[in-house]
Design an enzyme around this catalytic site. Sequence first.
Site, PDB file in Angstrom:
ATOM      1  N   GLU A 169       0.795  -1.226   0.000  1.00 53.88           N
ATOM      2  CA  GLU A 169       0.000   0.000   0.000  1.00 53.88           C
ATOM      3  C   GLU A 169       0.828   1.277   0.000  1.00 53.88           C
ATOM      4  O   GLU A 169       0.397   2.293  -0.532  1.00 53.88           O
ATOM      5  CB  GLU A 169      -0.939   0.005   1.218  1.00 53.88           C
ATOM      6  CG  GLU A 169      -2.095  -0.979   1.127  1.00 53.88           C
ATOM      7  CD  GLU A 169      -3.072  -0.609   0.017  1.00 53.88           C
ATOM      8  OE1 GLU A 169      -3.424   0.574  -0.132  1.00 53.88           O
ATOM      9  OE2 GLU A 169      -3.472  -1.538  -0.719  1.00 53.88           O
ATOM     10  N   SER A 435     -54.751 -23.973   4.992  1.00 55.07           N
ATOM     11  CA  SER A 435     -55.549 -24.632   6.037  1.00 55.07           C
ATOM     12  C   SER A 435     -54.915 -24.575   7.421  1.00 55.07           C
ATOM     13  O   SER A 435     -55.576 -24.903   8.413  1.00 55.07           O
ATOM     14  CB  SER A 435     -55.793 -26.102   5.661  1.00 55.07           C
ATOM     15  OG  SER A 435     -56.637 -26.177   4.532  1.00 55.07           O
TER      16      SER A 435
END
Length: 726
Positions: A169, A435
């Site tokens: 980095e 149901s």
Amino acid sequence: MFRRQGEMERREPVLSAPGGPAELRLSPDDRPTLPAHAMARERAGGGRARQGSGKGSGTASGKGSGGGATSGGSGGRRRRARRPGLLRRLFYWGIVLGIWGVIAVGVLIGYEASQLPPIQNLAIPDRPPTITIQGADGKPIAVRGEMGGASVPLRALPPYLPQAFVAIEDRRFYSHHGVDPLGLARAVMVNLTRGRVREGGSTLTQQLAKNLFLTQERTLSRKIQELILSIWLETKYSKNELLELYMNRVYFGAGAYGVEAAAQRYFGKSARQVTLSEAAMLAGLVKSPSALAPTRNLEGAQARAEVVLAAMVEAGFITPQMQQVALARPATLAKAQGADSTGYVADWVMDQLKTLVGPIDRDITVQTTIDPALQTVADRALRDTLAKNGKKFDVEQGAIVLMDTEGGVRALVGGRSYEESQFNRAITAKRQPGSSFKPFVYLTATERGLTPETVREDAPIQIKGWKPENFSKEYRGPVDLKTALSLSLNTVAVRLALEVGPDEVIKTAHRLGIMSKLEPNASIALGTSEVSLMEMASAYAPFANGGIAVTPHVIASVRDKAGKSLFTYAAPVSNLVVAPPHVAMMNRMMQATLLTGTARRADLPGWPAAGKTGTSQDYRDAWFIAYTGRFIAGVWMGNDDSSPTRKLGGSTLPVGVWSEVMKAAHKDIPPVALPGAGTYLPGQMPPGMAPGDVPEEPVVTGGPQPPTAPRPGLDNWLMDRLFGRS
């Protein structure tokens, strides 16, 4: 010739000199008088001209030679005089523009600095709070919050871990002062040559400034503020302090913030223990954490780790031999500690926390009612069932709720894979229950004086053109309510709803725990109004616990990192919503559903159980809600787009999933009877019951139907016909 006194003697030009060629040039004495400064220039020029003249006089033709030299020299002088003037003007304006440019940059920097808090008041913001979510056994099952792990000191990490970040980095991290001109220039060149932004040129300090104080937007204003803050950070903190802050704040994908959280998330270990290959993978993730997260792109993360290792060799942090060893053993994901579906639990917890404890400004620990072992069983049961039978029945999703008789949720599965879809189908989704809604109709009827032995007619019925029919299109004539419910006879359920009134049925359902809006029409008896699975499971709880309403809950307690209690669940005062005699009647009828009715394939050895299956219109939803004296479990299966399944009924796959989960939940627990229902066990025949004449849950057919009229599934009756069972 006559002359006036004082006049100069006029001389006539001499055209020739004795013994020589004609000389036409004037001497200085022959020229008119000039100003002093012109005379000085003339003398200087004349000297140079005379030197040229002297050179020409030695030739055969002094006229041609001398005249050419003088003419050429004069033109050259004019050209040379103009060039220095142009350069002087360019230099002058360059300085002017440069000064104004510096002023403009200074003004811009000053403006952007004014948009920031006063530098003297800036401080490193506190780390966002971590929410650790535990199971009922006190072991962590999930972590939430922007920061997934505790801060780790730099000195506690293996040296190659911070070195990996510096190598990939910001190679010159220890030599620059927050801004790297070389890196910035290189990034500009790369971006210009490639025609788009490929590199940012940001140092680790700039990235830290952005993460701590700024947003992620990519604008000139934000970039200038980033530069200002990075320089301030460099003056206030040492390089090692900055690197430590960076590693404990940066995002690593998959919800992990900070190197400790990332190591735990991906490798199941502390950042203090990562290997070189794992360190390289972690450092490589920060470039594009969402795209490279190894949970979704392991190959991409490993390829990026190879780039990091090469950079570490170039920087002199590791030897080529160490690189080869790391390449031979690339980092891989650790096996997940808990069920994938714990993500649904964690999301539900986070939805409730703010209401329970207010804004979260510190690390907290949430202990839940979830049993990690049962959560794993439920997760596996749903996954395996869908993997084995999903294509056969054209069904892709499912959900499971398991709760105790006091409403504590012991397992919650919101879908087949949390990683693929975070939509919680157990809590958020609302579907037609078919149901499985009928018990609220029958309870309303018993509360108005009917009993399981009450007889009603199973015969064709027509309501404003709608003709609900049983699947077999056969009718039994007079039947008692227990038989009608266990066999899920639609005509009887509709007659009961009309008898007691749809509004009364809705009041009963709401009293027991249904929160959704229900439509007061005749088809309410067949479950046409949409509800959630959690609602259905909690509304069945009063049948299991003797008539007490429950509040489904998952959070047992909340405490901060100092151990201070912020919340403890306290059960509300008992609210009797169903009288014990009616509880007993309902349990007798619904127990018959598992003994001789639509759910007779339910498998729970040694335990009395009761419940109801349900299938909605065109087989879009398959349900099974059933319970014992200890637990209630609900299972839903269907498709997210509400597309029809391939005749998946409530008593097929949902009953199988329910059986697997409930067997695990009741392991090593002594059986208890259902309130008022006796001790009949699944598979046993109560007096007067015979298995030979039991069709499965019938489907509504025939005649014009309301748009919301359901088609409860064929279930066991259909399975018997399809597979030749009798």
